[in-house]
Design a protein around this motif. Sequence first.
Motif, PDB file in Angstrom:
ATOM      1  N   TYR A 151       4.851   9.009  46.692  1.00  0.00           N
ATOM      2  CA  TYR A 151       3.342   8.569  46.819  1.00  0.00           C
ATOM      3  C   TYR A 151       3.336   7.247  47.481  1.00  0.00           C
ATOM      4  CZ  TYR A 151       2.601  12.505  43.574  1.00  0.00           C
ATOM      5  OH  TYR A 151       2.686  13.777  42.960  1.00  0.00           O
TER       6      TYR A 151
ATOM      7  N   ARG B 119      -6.339  12.958  52.699  1.00  0.00           N
ATOM      8  CA  ARG B 119      -5.821  12.621  51.076  1.00  0.00           C
ATOM      9  C   ARG B 119      -4.245  12.670  50.874  1.00  0.00           C
ATOM     10  NH1 ARG B 119      -9.847  15.696  47.573  1.00  0.00           N
ATOM     11  NH2 ARG B 119      -9.999  17.232  49.039  1.00  0.00           N
TER      12      ARG B 119
ATOM     13  N   ARG C  97      -1.582   8.104  47.776  1.00  0.00           N
ATOM     14  CA  ARG C  97      -1.493   9.610  48.181  1.00  0.00           C
ATOM     15  C   ARG C  97      -0.274  10.213  48.341  1.00  0.00           C
ATOM     16  NH1 ARG C  97      -4.872   7.459  53.789  1.00  0.00           N
ATOM     17  NH2 ARG C  97      -7.092   7.270  53.079  1.00  0.00           N
ATOM     18  N   PRO C  98      -0.358  11.415  48.161  1.00  0.00           N
ATOM     19  CA  PRO C  98       0.989  12.378  48.190  1.00  0.00           C
ATOM     20  C   PRO C  98       1.733  12.072  49.514  1.00  0.00           C
ATOM     21  CG  PRO C  98      -0.780  13.703  47.071  1.00  0.00           C
ATOM     22  CD  PRO C  98      -1.346  12.273  47.630  1.00  0.00           C
TER      23      PRO C  98
ATOM     24  N   SER D 193      -1.120  16.578  43.783  1.00  0.00           N
ATOM     25  CA  SER D 193      -2.148  15.824  43.142  1.00  0.00           C
ATOM     26  C   SER D 193      -2.733  17.156  42.352  1.00  0.00           C
ATOM     27  CB  SER D 193      -3.119  15.340  44.038  1.00  0.00           C
ATOM     28  OG  SER D 193      -4.258  14.965  43.417  1.00  0.00           O
TER      29      SER D 193
ATOM     30  N   GLU E  37      -2.219  13.276  36.747  1.00  0.00           N
ATOM     31  CA  GLU E  37      -2.743  13.467  38.051  1.00  0.00           C
ATOM     32  C   GLU E  37      -1.728  13.566  39.177  1.00  0.00           C
ATOM     33  OE1 GLU E  37      -5.117  13.716  41.676  1.00  0.00           O
ATOM     34  OE2 GLU E  37      -5.281  14.390  39.463  1.00  0.00           O
ATOM     35  N   ARG E  38      -0.830  12.843  39.311  1.00  0.00           N
ATOM     36  CA  ARG E  38       0.385  13.110  40.158  1.00  0.00           C
ATOM     37  C   ARG E  38       1.809  13.729  39.440  1.00  0.00           C
ATOM     38  NH1 ARG E  38      -2.347   8.145  40.785  1.00  0.00           N
ATOM     39  NH2 ARG E  38      -2.791   7.811  43.030  1.00  0.00           N
TER      40      ARG E  38
END
Length: 555
Positions: A378, A481, A384-385, A437, A357-358
């Motif tokens: 992150y 986000r 969050r990025p 993301s 996901e990341r």
Amino acid sequence: MSRPGGEARPWTSVVVHARTTTVRGIVRALRRTRLNLQHRLAILIDLVQRTRHRSALRDSATGGSTAMVIERGHPVPAAKVEGLLFDPHRRRLADDLVTALRSTGAEPTTRSVRWNQPITITVDRTDPDRVWTAVRSLTDRHPGLVVQRYDEELDRADEPGRTLAGFVLGPAIRTTLLPSRALSRPWPPGGELPAELTGPTWQLTGHAVDATTGRHLGEPAAVRIKITERVEEPEPELITEPIDVVYTWVDSADPAWQQQFAAARPGGRPTQAANVPARFQQYDELRYSLRSIAEFAPWARRIWIVTNGQVPHWYAGDHDRITIVSHAELWRGEPGLPTFNSQAIEACLHRIDGLAERFLYFNDDFFLGRPVAPETFYHGRTGRPIVFPSNQSVPPGPPEPRDLAPDASGKNNRMLIAAATGRMIDHKYLHVPQALSRSILTELESMFPAAFAQTRKATFRSLSDLAACSLHHGYALATGRAQTGRITQRYVDVESRACARDLADIARYRCYDAFCLNAIREDGDEQLIKDFLRRYFPVPAPWENDQDHERELAG
């Protein structure tokens, strides 16, 4: 340093010789370097320290197992190590320290910290002399060990690291600009406990230089001992979910690729550097960029290399952390192949099967310059990025034929973000690894399927392209986000006359989290760049072919 034939390496450093005897001559020489004030100050400090400790440095350069490092103006020994790597070096020091502390009856506890910060070991409040005895017992295994008092209240953790590391063969110079008030002068662990080490926390640094390249490791290759009562301290906010790395890469020396490129390239003058050959010029960057991951970000779970089916000649094959992904796997039968459009490839990255996901997106000309933590990219609590806006903005108005390709795609991104969120975001972003993301990219394609499909159809960059990474950042910021952050970085235009000087700064100071070696229209000095990369990243990664590494050393 010099080449075997006596020719000076232009990138090693900007040198002011000690023979420049007058202050006026030194100032005149520094003015000619065209460096900023901090770099001029660093050179001047370097010169003064070399002059003060010339005999010690000369003696350490003649051979033996130790070199000399100047730490905060004081000469201290440094071990010479073959294949010096950051994490194994500090782990060895931390493990030996825990063993030594237990031998004195203490019960040390290793505390979790960010990966790019010194390891912290806590012991119950005890006699500092006993801890000093434990530290002294490490000198045989760690000949470059020094101890400093560390004052946590004076340490500003929100500031980027200011420690600058020397890069010379034989004696190493470690200069600190604007030195941290949190650290005292260094003390080799011998004799009685120095009075200056009063305080609850000490920092141990095992100074070492690479025996081949002279590369020196200081902070964060250090360990801290905290002598205090046993208390429950809050654990730092750390990322625990997996983070992958994705590269896009092409072997421009491949005859089959060259034939495809020539057949697809439009006639006439190339438009705004979008399809000129320099964009695909290779200096073996991928090999060294991956070495930077292996040493400075080993927490990365898996590395995906997106190519048009090519495999690097130095790749040993079948390594569990490396996966080669072809363009055909990502296009899934859609039109647009073969492609020579990096923006089209970026519009497919979230389609990689098995991708976390990341993930961090690297161009092959991105490099990590020193240890970085997952929390650099992150947020530790929210996940969050973190994005890194530059001080430049996308020009106003719609895309125009005269626009540079990044400006045209930036304008398209701005319109898409405004349509989706009602907010106008026109940031440009630094040329550093991009924290992405996968779910946000998937969401964006579901919102703008036609724009993504149109970008993937473009064989070369075009006015209709979107830039998926920048679109991700702007949309994530607009919807709450992602968040902005800071990173210490350097951008080098390898075509410019300043390239040699820029590489000299990077190699000498090693104070950058990331740097980029980019070519827009013309090729750079291939030998200069390869020589720099070999020296900065001398230790092969575990997925490299041993025979090819031997050829690299021979060449």
